[in-house]
Design an enzyme around this catalytic site. Structure first.
Site, short mmCIF file in Angstrom:
data_model
loop_
_atom_site.label_atom_id
_atom_site.label_comp_id
_atom_site.label_asym_id
_atom_site.label_seq_id
_atom_site.Cartn_x
_atom_site.Cartn_y
_atom_site.Cartn_z
N GLY A 9 15.87 -43.45 -17.04
CA GLY A 9 16.32 -43.70 -15.66
C GLY A 9 15.84 -45.05 -15.17
N ALA A 10 16.06 -46.09 -16.01
CA ALA A 10 15.49 -47.40 -15.71
C ALA A 10 16.49 -48.38 -15.10
CB ALA A 10 14.90 -48.00 -16.99
N ASN A 11 17.66 -47.88 -14.71
CA ASN A 11 18.65 -48.82 -14.16
C ASN A 11 18.44 -49.10 -12.67
OD1 ASN A 11 19.88 -45.98 -14.51
ND2 ASN A 11 20.97 -46.80 -12.75
N GLY A 58 15.65 -48.06 -8.93
CA GLY A 58 14.47 -47.39 -8.38
C GLY A 58 13.18 -47.71 -9.11
N ILE A 59 12.33 -46.70 -9.20
CA ILE A 59 10.99 -46.86 -9.78
C ILE A 59 11.09 -47.28 -11.25
CG2 ILE A 59 8.92 -45.55 -10.43
CD1 ILE A 59 9.54 -43.80 -7.86
N GLY A 60 11.99 -46.63 -11.99
CA GLY A 60 12.12 -46.88 -13.42
C GLY A 60 12.41 -48.33 -13.74
N TYR A 95 13.79 -28.73 -6.79
CA TYR A 95 13.16 -30.02 -7.07
C TYR A 95 11.64 -29.86 -7.17
CZ TYR A 95 11.67 -34.87 -6.57
OH TYR A 95 11.08 -36.09 -6.78
N1 NAP Z 1 11.52 -41.89 -4.41
C1 NAP Z 1 10.53 -41.07 -4.12
O1 NAP Z 1 10.05 -41.01 -2.98
C2 NAP Z 1 9.91 -40.23 -5.20
C3 NAP Z 1 8.79 -39.45 -4.86
C4 NAP Z 1 8.21 -38.66 -5.83
C5 NAP Z 1 8.72 -38.65 -7.12
N2 NAP Z 1 9.82 -39.41 -7.42
C6 NAP Z 1 10.33 -39.35 -8.81
O2 NAP Z 1 10.49 -40.67 -9.31
C7 NAP Z 1 11.46 -40.67 -10.36
C8 NAP Z 1 12.42 -41.82 -10.17
O3 NAP Z 1 13.15 -41.61 -8.98
P1 NAP Z 1 13.60 -42.78 -8.00
O4 NAP Z 1 12.98 -42.50 -6.70
O5 NAP Z 1 13.43 -44.11 -8.63
O6 NAP Z 1 15.16 -42.40 -7.83
P2 NAP Z 1 16.50 -43.18 -8.20
O7 NAP Z 1 16.51 -44.55 -7.62
O8 NAP Z 1 17.59 -42.24 -7.80
O9 NAP Z 1 16.45 -43.30 -9.79
C9 NAP Z 1 16.64 -42.17 -10.60
C10 NAP Z 1 16.99 -42.62 -12.00
O10 NAP Z 1 17.16 -41.44 -12.82
C11 NAP Z 1 18.42 -41.57 -13.49
N3 NAP Z 1 19.02 -40.28 -13.82
C12 NAP Z 1 19.33 -39.27 -13.00
N4 NAP Z 1 19.92 -38.28 -13.68
C13 NAP Z 1 19.99 -38.70 -14.98
C14 NAP Z 1 20.49 -38.11 -16.17
N5 NAP Z 1 21.09 -36.91 -16.19
N6 NAP Z 1 20.37 -38.81 -17.33
C15 NAP Z 1 19.80 -40.03 -17.35
N7 NAP Z 1 19.31 -40.64 -16.24
C16 NAP Z 1 19.41 -39.96 -15.07
C17 NAP Z 1 19.29 -42.33 -12.52
O11 NAP Z 1 20.44 -42.85 -13.19
P3 NAP Z 1 21.84 -43.06 -12.40
O12 NAP Z 1 21.66 -44.28 -11.57
O13 NAP Z 1 22.83 -43.20 -13.49
O14 NAP Z 1 22.05 -41.83 -11.57
C18 NAP Z 1 18.31 -43.39 -12.05
O15 NAP Z 1 18.22 -44.40 -13.02
C19 NAP Z 1 12.12 -39.28 -10.32
O16 NAP Z 1 11.59 -38.49 -11.36
C20 NAP Z 1 11.70 -38.73 -8.96
O17 NAP Z 1 11.63 -37.32 -8.97
C21 NAP Z 1 10.42 -40.20 -6.49
#
Ligand code: NAP
Length: 325
Positions: free
Chosen positions: A49-51, A53-55, A204
């Site tokens: 999920g590196a495209n 957000g955090i990744g 979740y």
């Molecule tokens: N943001 C917060 O406040 C927060 C807080 C606590 C924990 N987290 C955790 O941090 C992690 C990253 O989340 P983020 O906040 O950076 O959200 P994000 O910006 O939505 O990024 C999520 C990433 O996961 C990928 N992904 C989702 N479903 C997938 C699948 N079936 N196969 C492959 N890739 C998939 C997305 O790809 P697409 O772009 O293709 O959908 C995107 O690259 C998650 O595990 C989340 O639970 C986030």
């Protein structure tokens, strides 16, 4: 609006602002990626999920440290755009895209096979991909979609790559969990949808609890191999994570998000566990968004639950029958 009511809203807003400023000030003392001189030349890392957000910021940091950095994404277009952005920003030509839909176990198996064929080593695996806000749904493989994406996919992927990681030891696995794990329950019947969580929030939270239980059991099984596994909470981070919610929730999230951490700041605790010298020998632990070692909730520290979840996950992903091929 009455004057007294307006005043109380103003008072509330002022309190939130002061709190946010205090939190920011406290973060100044926290670990920062630039404080670590770790160079990863000759090492290979995968970030799911590196495209965005955090990744994306985790991958950017690892690429800056000269790692061969593999972005594991489901969209070729979004993934390739991130690869090019990271290559431009770091000058590292060894940033590449590999496709995986982490919610689909067949796709995870194909991806892991490709990695084992193409890569001689794997030093860092960051299980970051995740979703929230999806309605209850069962995938074509008979798994509940949120549980498959956030927990079972990473469980299978990690297991399929373990031999490569053991051969590259010392190596590190970082599982991105959340402070929201405290509201979760580790009911194995949720994984296949045999029982339904109350709502998508409960789903979740439960997947994030499972991320920690998985990490703890994994760390126990990896004792003596030189491969460590830790889980982290990135904090409350301004990313695309709310994209599946309705417009009202998204609007509220985006208004209040000025107080949240940026995606770059949200990547800090993951990078800390992936590269910092002080975490080198630490395994089976949980770190908060300020990179402090903290205890997760009691349910996340139950060895009986860890074992039960592991065994059911092996069964559901077919790991036991088909082994690691
Ligand atoms: N943001 C917060 O406040 C927060 C807080 C606590 C924990 N987290 C955790 O941090 C992690 C990253 O989340 P983020 O906040 O950076 O959200 P994000 O910006 O939505 O990024 C999520 C990433 O996961 C990928 N992904 C989702 N479903 C997938 C699948 N079936 N196969 C492959 N890739 C998939 C997305 O790809 P697409 O772009 O293709 O959908 C995107 O690259 C998650 O595990 C989340 O639970 C986030």
């Amino acid at each position: 609006m009455e004057l007294s009511c307006f005043g109380s809203h103003l008072g509330w807003a002022a309190c939130v602002l002061v709190l946010a400023l205090l939190l920011r000030a406290r973060r100044r003392g926290a670990w920062l990626p630039r404080m670590s001189p770790t160079d990863l030349t000759g090492k290979t890392a995968i970030v799911t999920g590196a495209n965005c957000g955090i990744g994306k910021y985790v991958a950017l940091d690892l690429a800056r440290r000269n790692a061969r950095t593999i972005l594991a994404c489901r969209s070729r277009e979004r993934g390739q755009a991130a690869v090019e952005e990271i290559q431009r920003a770091t000058g590292n030509p060894n940033v590449l895209l590999r496709i995986v839909d982490i919610s689909n176990m067949a796709s995870v198996r194909r991806f892991a096979k490709q990695i084992r064929q193409e890569e001689k080593r794997l030093d860092i695996l960051v299980n970051n991909a995740g979703v929230t806000g999806l309605p209850f749904s069962i995938t074509s493989e008979g798994l509940e979609r949120t549980f498959a994406t956030n927990y079972l996919g990473p469980f299978l992927l990690t297991n399929l790559l373990l031999d490569t990681m053991k051969g590259s030891a010392p190596a590190r696995i970082v599982n991105v969990s959340s402070f929201r794990h405290v509201g979760g329950t580790a009911n194995v019947k949720h994984l296949s949808g045999e029982e339904r969580p109350k709502n998508f929030d409960q789903s979740y939270n439960s997947t994030k609890l499972m991320n920690i239980l998985f990490t703890n059991e994994l760390a126990r099984r990896l004792q003596g191999t030189g491969v460590t596994a830790n889980s982290i909470n990135p904090g409350i981070v301004r990313t695309e994570i709310m994209r599946h919610f309705n417009w009202l929730v998204r609007l509220l999230f985006s208004i209040t998000s000025i107080f949240f951490m940026s995606a770059e700041e949200g990547a800090t605790s993951t990078i800390y566990c992936a590269v910092s010298e002080e975490v080198a020998d630490i395994t089976g632990k949980y770190f908060d968004s300020d990179c402090r070692l903290v205890l997760p909730c009691a349910a996340a520290r139950d060895p009986g639950l860890e074992r039960k979840l592991w065994e059911e996950s092996e069964r559901l992903t077919g790991l036991t029958e088909s082994g690691r091929m």
